[in-house]
Design an enzyme around this catalytic site. Sequence first.
Site: not given
Ligand code: FAD
Ligand code: DHB
Length: 389
Positions: A72, A200, A292, A296
């Site tokens: 994009h 957006y 979100p 980021k």
């Molecule tokens: P996570 O993906 O949370 O991974 C952490 C992992 O640790 C998980 O698999 C969990 O099961 C595991 N864990 C937790 N506690 C323990 C423990 N005690 N022992 C062992 N394992 C454990 N970002 C965007 O940019 N756009 C979006 O649209 C967007 N939508 C989102 C929707 C939701 C509901 C959420 C919660 C987040 C969203 N995010 C989005 C943010 C993005 O998904 C996160 O920033 C990203 O997942 C971060 O990755 P991570 O590996 O740091 O954490």
């Molecule tokens: C998506 C989520 C976001 O928060 C965003 O800013 C752009 C795209 C997505 O899930 O596709």
Amino acid sequence: MRTQVCIIGGGPSGLLLSQLLHRRGIDTVVLERRTREHVLSRIRAGILEVGFVNLMREAGVADRMDRESFVHEGTVIAYGDEMFHVSFQEHTGTDVIVYGQTELTRDLYDAREAAGGTILFDVDNVVINGADTDAPFVTFEQDGRQERIDCDFVAGCDGFHGVSRQTIPLTVRREYEKVYPFGWLGILSETPPVHEELIYSWSERGFALCSMRNANLSRYYIQCSLSDSPEDWSDENFWEELKRRIPSEAAEKLVTGPSIEKSIAPLRSFVTEPMRWGRLFLCGDAAHIVPPTGAKGLNTAASDVHYLYHGLAQFYEEKDSEGIDRYSERALARIWKAERFSWATTNLLHRYPDQSDFDLKMQRADIAFLRDSEAAQKVFAQNYVGLPY
Ligand code: FAD
Ligand code: DHB
């Protein structure tokens, strides 16, 4: 069991760190509380910055992403019935890509498995011990057995609700938080995206976002009340509300269909400082959350992984602790800027329950300034494609 880096959490941060360290000959064990299927069932982020893409390439897991992702070169901002385009290419020379978090997590699991990496699923009661000593160890339960892993370092990649952040004493840790008075209701549907780029959209009725995963998989979000639950929203009501919140030109083209996933995410800004305590390092959502609106969340997780991976490689390969000593400072410097962008973009595009007529005029002026000013578009584009590491 012994390893060099014990990684808590098998989400994108933990897996990417594990794969990158493996490529430098550094041994890791990943502990994941859930099953692989559960982690892969969570529909989350969809937009990747070039920094993330480069890390996936360096990790040797970019083949499918390079084949299947969409590039994009800009995005659309809408205000009521008006739309304008912000070009990332023109203002920064860079694009973003659309590739779902689920897909990249699957690629990382496959790569770790192919390389014989150790990922332990379904672990319980993870406890990080001696993080402020030279001999940390992690204890946990698996299949009813108590286990122990001795290691040089612990990487806390266990998300917002994990144990890693809580391990840092409150006398050391300082947390900054803002909770927003609304959430996002998101659906995934096997329909073609309404537009080739993301939209957006500010509207009287609240924010909406039109996104996608591929040519026949769309992701749409609408701002909702914190008291709503996904069951309150039939597919039909969702589509009707979305149509009211995007310009009529887009609404007329919108192809609707049954949702295959529907969920609500609350919106929060959160940062913990410092991101290191002794031999424990926090990465990704374990240390910070953004609303979100600027896409980021996952991208800030990737920049942490970048700094930690380079710091650990420097430690093992050059016997130099400069990179790990400066990890927290470097990661936080970039995080706070992404927090600012996510907060500002959320404020720009959402309806707040207590907004006055004056506040609405300010929001409208802000959006008009972005529409009319090359300089403002450049700033938006620079932040959206991701600040340099
Ligand atoms: P996570 O993906 O949370 O991974 C952490 C992992 O640790 C998980 O698999 C969990 O099961 C595991 N864990 C937790 N506690 C323990 C423990 N005690 N022992 C062992 N394992 C454990 N970002 C965007 O940019 N756009 C979006 O649209 C967007 N939508 C989102 C929707 C939701 C509901 C959420 C919660 C987040 C969203 N995010 C989005 C943010 C993005 O998904 C996160 O920033 C990203 O997942 C971060 O990755 P991570 O590996 O740091 O954490
Ligand atoms: C998506 C989520 C976001 O928060 C965003 O800013 C752009 C795209 C997505 O899930 O596709």
